[in-house]
Design an enzyme around this catalytic site. Structure first.
Site, PDB file in Angstrom:
ATOM      1  N   GLU A   4       1.806  -6.376  -5.218  1.00  0.00           N
ATOM      2  CA  GLU A   4       1.551  -5.520  -6.383  1.00  0.00           C
ATOM      3  C   GLU A   4       2.817  -4.813  -6.885  1.00  0.00           C
ATOM      4  OE1 GLU A   4      -2.058  -3.256  -6.425  1.00  0.00           O
ATOM      5  OE2 GLU A   4      -1.143  -1.599  -7.520  1.00  0.00           O
TER       6      GLU A   4
ATOM      7  N   ASP B  32       0.845  -1.203   0.000  1.00  0.00           N
ATOM      8  CA  ASP B  32       0.000   0.000   0.000  1.00  0.00           C
ATOM      9  C   ASP B  32       0.876   1.247   0.000  1.00  0.00           C
ATOM     10  OD1 ASP B  32      -2.613  -1.475   0.459  1.00  0.00           O
ATOM     11  OD2 ASP B  32      -1.486  -2.096   2.219  1.00  0.00           O
TER      12      ASP B  32
HETATM   13  O1  TRH Z   1       4.453  -6.272   0.669  1.00  0.00           O
HETATM   14  P1  TRH Z   1       3.430  -6.733  -0.298  1.00  0.00           P
HETATM   15  O2  TRH Z   1       2.926  -8.073  -0.117  1.00  0.00           O
HETATM   16  O3  TRH Z   1       2.294  -5.687  -0.285  1.00  0.00           O
HETATM   17  C1  TRH Z   1       0.933  -5.716  -0.544  1.00  0.00           C
HETATM   18  C2  TRH Z   1       0.129  -5.619   0.692  1.00  0.00           C
HETATM   19  O4  TRH Z   1      -0.015  -6.884   1.254  1.00  0.00           O
HETATM   20  C3  TRH Z   1      -1.194  -5.037   0.388  1.00  0.00           C
HETATM   21  O5  TRH Z   1      -2.061  -5.085   1.475  1.00  0.00           O
HETATM   22  C4  TRH Z   1      -1.764  -5.729  -0.801  1.00  0.00           C
HETATM   23  O6  TRH Z   1      -2.985  -5.224  -1.075  1.00  0.00           O
HETATM   24  C5  TRH Z   1      -0.831  -5.542  -1.960  1.00  0.00           C
HETATM   25  O7  TRH Z   1       0.407  -6.140  -1.660  1.00  0.00           O
HETATM   26  C6  TRH Z   1      -1.349  -6.106  -3.231  1.00  0.00           C
HETATM   27  O8  TRH Z   1       4.047  -6.688  -1.808  1.00  0.00           O
HETATM   28  P2  TRH Z   1       4.430  -5.509  -2.777  1.00  0.00           P
HETATM   29  O9  TRH Z   1       3.215  -4.852  -3.313  1.00  0.00           O
HETATM   30  O10 TRH Z   1       5.358  -6.065  -3.717  1.00  0.00           O
HETATM   31  O11 TRH Z   1       5.197  -4.445  -1.877  1.00  0.00           O
HETATM   32  C7  TRH Z   1       6.501  -4.638  -1.422  1.00  0.00           C
HETATM   33  C8  TRH Z   1       7.251  -3.320  -1.446  1.00  0.00           C
HETATM   34  O12 TRH Z   1       8.481  -3.462  -0.750  1.00  0.00           O
HETATM   35  C9  TRH Z   1       7.619  -2.887  -2.841  1.00  0.00           C
HETATM   36  O13 TRH Z   1       7.437  -1.489  -2.975  1.00  0.00           O
HETATM   37  C10 TRH Z   1       9.090  -3.217  -2.970  1.00  0.00           C
HETATM   38  C11 TRH Z   1       9.535  -2.982  -1.554  1.00  0.00           C
HETATM   39  N1  TRH Z   1      10.779  -3.637  -1.128  1.00  0.00           N
HETATM   40  C12 TRH Z   1      11.812  -2.855  -0.667  1.00  0.00           C
HETATM   41  O14 TRH Z   1      11.715  -1.620  -0.641  1.00  0.00           O
HETATM   42  N2  TRH Z   1      12.949  -3.456  -0.237  1.00  0.00           N
HETATM   43  C13 TRH Z   1      13.112  -4.801  -0.248  1.00  0.00           C
HETATM   44  O15 TRH Z   1      14.168  -5.305   0.168  1.00  0.00           O
HETATM   45  C14 TRH Z   1      12.025  -5.599  -0.747  1.00  0.00           C
HETATM   46  C15 TRH Z   1      12.164  -7.092  -0.800  1.00  0.00           C
HETATM   47  C16 TRH Z   1      10.877  -4.987  -1.172  1.00  0.00           C
END
Ligand code: TRH
Length: 397
Positions: free
Chosen positions: A294, A32
């Site tokens: 996402e 989010d």
């Molecule tokens: O963390 P996510 O699973 O996030 C979500 C939430 O669960 C939300 O509620 C849901 O609705 C949505 O997914 C679909 O996965 P996502 O979206 O990939 O977000 C992870 C973020 O973390 C992304 O911006 C990349 C970042 N990230 C870092 O900044 N550093 C890291 O080392 C890693 C592995 C990821």
């Protein structure tokens, strides 16, 4: 890591910048705020908007943005004002309504803010930014207005998507150039490996896999297959929800950042969670990326490497049609056998069947070609921030 990561272009500085407020309620994990922060930075840097982000969970935010200070109610980062949003009624210390108001993922705006929007001389443009979905119906609903039941206000639904007629997905202007520079530079790659894993880059015959996922029962079988693989597998695992399974597999008390472990042909490094711009380099340094949610799902598409998506699980398996809709786009031009192999693998990774690494690997050349082709195809839908600002310009008088 941030030295090789994309920097979203030089700041534009229009005379009368558009003011934009983004409201973000963190449901769980990082997606989010991950999407909202990426959008905020792009609107500020590439479009010269004056952006304020209201976010209710500074702890989640700080994982992506370590310079954030948890105790501050209001702070400025990268030229963006960040307000710690105390839901539901708080709307900042002074109530200022922006030209463009984005409520992310149907979070509820403070009632006092909505009332002030209705009273504003020039009524703001109000978006509900939806979750990304690759389903076809998205294009029909994208940019549809929805009148407010009480006020003379209208909310516009903005649907990110993978196909024409949708809002697209976020992509910084200089992302491809940053990736190309990283991929062309053995020194950048080598520095990255030493900084992030403490080791030199692996030999050319190794397959490098990044693993960002929720807890997943299929991981045990996959770890065994990697251990027994004919050639080396180097696994890069950002610390998180899958780390416990790695610890169990290697017989360790934990798989915290800095841990290295080897069994058979599998060697694994636990990585510290990086600031958001640094995550791209992990995808570029890998041959196969496991991503989730996402934002990382989108980044893997821009990294143009074969990837496996752990979709965010929803009640009543509502996520499964979304998984298949994404597969339909992504696999569209793949030969039938490679397409079937990828579908089986993604389904197995999302709870249906057992992942077959040997089959995945057999189709790797075709999957790699398609990953590159798909990144070009997806770019034609237009970047989400660009699509949103273009629409806003037509609406703001
Ligand atoms: O963390 P996510 O699973 O996030 C979500 C939430 O669960 C939300 O509620 C849901 O609705 C949505 O997914 C679909 O996965 P996502 O979206 O990939 O977000 C992870 C973020 O973390 C992304 O911006 C990349 C970042 N990230 C870092 O900044 N550093 C890291 O080392 C890693 C592995 C990821």
């Amino acid at each position: 890591m941030s030295s090789v990561a994309p920097d979203s272009g030089s700041p534009a500085a229009p005379a009368n910048p558009i003011a934009c407020d983004i409201f973000c309620a963190v449901i769980d994990n990082f997606g989010d705020i991950g999407v909202c922060w990426r959008l905020a930075r792009q609107l500020a840097r590439e479009h010269g908007w004056q952006v304020r982000v209201f976010v209710d969970d500074l702890h989640a935010f700080r994982r992506l943005c370590p310079s954030l200070e948890l105790e501050r109610a209001r702070q400025t980062l990268d030229g963006i004002v960040v307000e710690h949003w105390h839901e539901p009624s708080h709307a900042g210390d002074t109530l200022e309504v922006a030209d463009v108001v984005i409520e992310a993922f149907a979070c509820e705006l403070p009632p006092v803010y909505i009332a002030a929007m209705a009273e504003r001389a020039c009524v703001p443009l109000w978006f509900n930014l939806e979750y990304l979905s690759a389903e076809d119906w998205i294009a029909d609903f994208h940019l549809r207005p929805s009148p407010h039941p009480r006020y003379a206000l209208s909310k516009t639904f903005f649907f990110p998507g993978l196909g024409p007629g949708t809002g697209g997905v976020l992509k910084e202007r200089d992302l491809d150039a940053a990736r190309a520079a990283f991929e062309a530079s053995p020194a950048a790659r080598s520095d990255w490996w030493r900084n992030v894993t403490g080791h030199a880059p692996p030999p050319a015959d190794a397959t490098v896999v990044s693993l960002f996922a929720y807890e997943n029962p299929a991981v045990d079988s996959l770890l065994e297959q990697w251990r027994d693989n004919a050639s080396p597998i180097v696994l890069l695992v950002p610390e998180g929800r899958i780390s416990g399974a790695l610890a169990r597999f290697f017989g360790l008390p934990s798989f915290a950042a800095g841990t290295h472990a080897t069994l058979g042909n599998l060697s694994a490094h636990a990585l510290a969670f990086t600031e958001q711009p640094g995550y791209d380099a992990l995808l570029w340094a890998s041959d196969v990326n496991f991503v989730r949610g996402e934002d990382s799902f989108v980044r893997a598409q821009w990294a143009a490497k074969p990837f496996v998506w752990h979709i965010y699980p929803q009640a009543d398996d509502a996520h499964l049609p979304k998984l298949d809709a994404a597969l339909a786009h992504y696999t569209r031009t793949l030969p039938a056998d490679a397409r079937a192999a990828l579908e089986r693998f993604w389904h197995a990774w999302n709870g249906a069947g057992q992942p077959d690494w040997a089959e995945f690997q057999r189709h790797y050349p075709a999957l790699k070609r398609r990953a590159a082709g798909w990144a070009v195809e997806l770019a034609q839908v237009g970047d989400l921030a660009g699509n949103l600002t273009s629409f806003a310009k037509t609406q703001l008088k």
